[in-house]
Structures are given as C-alpha cells and as structure tokens.
Design a protein around this motif. Sequence first.
Motif, short mmCIF file in Angstrom:
data_model
loop_
_atom_site.label_atom_id
_atom_site.label_comp_id
_atom_site.label_asym_id
_atom_site.label_seq_id
_atom_site.Cartn_x
_atom_site.Cartn_y
_atom_site.Cartn_z
N GLN A 196 10.12 5.39 0.61
CA GLN A 196 10.43 6.41 -0.40
C GLN A 196 9.72 6.15 -1.72
OE1 GLN A 196 11.97 9.22 0.40
NE2 GLN A 196 12.16 8.38 2.46
N ALA A 197 9.35 4.88 -1.97
CA ALA A 197 8.66 4.54 -3.22
C ALA A 197 7.19 4.94 -3.18
CB ALA A 197 8.79 3.04 -3.49
N LEU A 198 6.68 5.28 -2.01
CA LEU A 198 5.27 5.64 -1.88
C LEU A 198 5.06 7.14 -2.13
CD1 LEU A 198 4.36 3.77 1.45
CD2 LEU A 198 3.93 3.00 -0.88
N SER A 199 3.87 7.48 -2.55
CA SER A 199 3.53 8.90 -2.71
C SER A 199 3.39 9.52 -1.32
CB SER A 199 2.22 9.05 -3.48
OG SER A 199 1.14 8.60 -2.68
N PRO A 200 3.53 10.84 -1.20
CA PRO A 200 3.40 11.48 0.11
C PRO A 200 2.04 11.22 0.77
CG PRO A 200 4.39 13.00 -1.44
CD PRO A 200 3.99 11.79 -2.21
N HIS B 189 -3.81 0.77 -1.02
CA HIS B 189 -2.83 0.92 -2.10
C HIS B 189 -1.41 1.10 -1.57
CE1 HIS B 189 -5.63 0.76 -5.42
NE2 HIS B 189 -6.44 1.57 -4.75
N ALA B 190 -1.27 1.75 -0.41
CA ALA B 190 0.06 1.93 0.19
C ALA B 190 0.63 0.58 0.63
CB ALA B 190 -0.03 2.89 1.38
N VAL B 191 -0.17 -0.24 1.28
CA VAL B 191 0.30 -1.55 1.72
C VAL B 191 0.63 -2.42 0.52
CG1 VAL B 191 -0.41 -3.68 2.90
CG2 VAL B 191 -0.86 -1.46 3.95
N ARG B 192 -0.21 -2.35 -0.50
CA ARG B 192 0.02 -3.13 -1.72
C ARG B 192 1.34 -2.73 -2.39
NH1 ARG B 192 -4.22 -3.59 -6.65
NH2 ARG B 192 -3.24 -5.39 -7.62
N LYS B 193 1.61 -1.42 -2.46
CA LYS B 193 2.85 -0.93 -3.06
C LYS B 193 4.06 -1.34 -2.21
CE LYS B 193 5.33 1.95 -5.66
NZ LYS B 193 5.41 2.06 -7.08
N HIS C 93 0.09 8.54 0.41
CA HIS C 93 0.08 7.15 0.90
C HIS C 93 0.96 7.01 2.14
CE1 HIS C 93 -1.20 5.62 -3.31
NE2 HIS C 93 -2.25 5.79 -2.53
N ARG C 94 2.12 7.65 2.13
CA ARG C 94 3.03 7.60 3.27
C ARG C 94 2.37 8.18 4.52
NH1 ARG C 94 7.98 10.69 1.51
NH2 ARG C 94 7.36 9.96 -0.51
N GLU C 95 1.67 9.28 4.33
CA GLU C 95 1.03 9.97 5.44
C GLU C 95 -0.05 9.07 6.08
OE1 GLU C 95 -0.38 14.52 5.96
OE2 GLU C 95 -1.29 13.45 4.28
N VAL C 96 -0.90 8.45 5.28
CA VAL C 96 -1.97 7.59 5.79
C VAL C 96 -1.37 6.36 6.47
CG1 VAL C 96 -3.86 6.07 5.09
CG2 VAL C 96 -3.73 8.38 4.18
N LEU C 97 -0.34 5.79 5.87
CA LEU C 97 0.31 4.61 6.44
C LEU C 97 0.95 4.94 7.78
CD1 LEU C 97 0.63 1.72 5.44
CD2 LEU C 97 2.85 2.31 4.56
N TYR C 98 1.61 6.09 7.84
CA TYR C 98 2.25 6.51 9.09
C TYR C 98 1.21 6.72 10.18
CZ TYR C 98 4.61 9.44 12.51
OH TYR C 98 5.10 9.95 13.68
N GLU C 99 0.16 7.46 9.89
CA GLU C 99 -0.85 7.78 10.90
C GLU C 99 -1.60 6.54 11.37
OE1 GLU C 99 -1.19 10.55 12.47
OE2 GLU C 99 0.20 11.69 11.23
N THR C 100 -1.79 5.57 10.48
CA THR C 100 -2.55 4.37 10.85
C THR C 100 -1.69 3.38 11.61
OG1 THR C 100 -3.91 4.66 8.88
CG2 THR C 100 -4.03 2.54 9.97
N TYR C 101 -0.56 2.99 11.02
CA TYR C 101 0.24 1.92 11.62
C TYR C 101 1.22 2.41 12.69
CZ TYR C 101 -1.54 -1.45 8.31
OH TYR C 101 -2.35 -2.28 7.61
N TYR C 102 1.86 3.55 12.45
CA TYR C 102 2.88 3.99 13.39
C TYR C 102 2.27 4.61 14.64
CZ TYR C 102 7.10 6.06 15.30
OH TYR C 102 8.11 6.40 16.12
#
Length: 189
Positions: free
Chosen positions: A125-129, A165-169, A131-140
């Motif tokens: 929830q602390a991530l921007s949408p 930046h998403a992983v760092r945050k 960043h969340r989207e890229v993180l979800y598509e890559t890792y999940y």
Amino acid sequence: MSWTVLGSVGAASAQERATRSLYEQHARPLQGYVLQLLGGDLQRAEDVVQETLLRCWRNQQLVSGEQDLRPWLFKVARNLVIDDYRLRRARPKEVDGTAWLEDVLADNDDVDRVLSSLVLGKAFQALSPAHREVLYETYYTGRSTREVSLLLGIPPGTVKSRLYHAVRKLRLVLGVTEAVEEKPVVAAK
C-alpha cells in the motif's frame, strides 16, 4: 628404547614390509570396489577399507606371500558393507534433544503464510500504483522485463527503473537493511 622408522626399508621388519606391500597393492582397488557398493560415500568407504586391511593383518600370514589375498579382501569388504547396512536398518533412528524443534520448524502452517501476506499487503500500500503494477507483473506472475514492457506499453528501461525503486521502497517500509560496505578512502597525491 629405539623406535623403528617405517620409511626406512632396511630397518623395517618383514611383517612391516608385508603390511606396507598389502596396502600399496590392494587399498586403491579395494576402495574403488567399496565406493561402488556404498554409492560413493567416501568416508564410509575409507572406514571399510581400513577395517578390511586390519582384519587381513590380524588373520593372514602376510610374510609368506604365497596366496592371492585380493578375493579374500573383497569378500571381507563386501561382508562389512552388508553388515553395516543391516545394522543401520535394524537400529532405530537416533535423535538428539533438538529433533522436536526441527519438526516444529519444518511444519509450515498457514499462520506464517497469512502473517507474511498481511505484512506484505500493508507494505504494498505504501507503493505507487505504477510501482505496484511492475512489481506484481515481474515477481508474482514471473514475467521478464521485456514481457512486462510489452504488456504495460512502457520501455524496458522504465520497467527496470520502477522495479528498482519499488523494491527499494519495500525494503524501507519493511525495515530490511543491507550492510553497506565502506570503501577505503584513497589519499590524494
């Protein structure tokens, strides 16, 4: 009292020379045979070879050298391997005082998974949408940078930057710190 050095051939007794000869002639082939029987367990193979040669030393007339010992050595080694196998099967599994702890830690119940997902959900929830989207598509989903780039319609460099930046945050929010390696300061000349 004087000690005989095994390395000097002249000072060694006939029994010592016979024992050395026994080892030099039979130890390597015997170890190869035992290694095959034990499925490559080098430690146990060395123990079996040592015990076999010790039994030969105790039971055979090595000095005479009239008989071929190799068949007898291989048979003794094979019997030792079989005896050890039977002994291990018959003996109950040994446990120490911490075996229960390993069993408890090995049991992954749903509580750990639920707690982890709650903590991760809050951190997401602390991530921007974006960043969340890229993180979800890559890792999940396990997509590559190129695949995420095509899916989201953004350049691969942007995917990499957002992911970094998403992983760092996430690390910052979760309180994960990395040890920073200090670089030595080089004095100017």
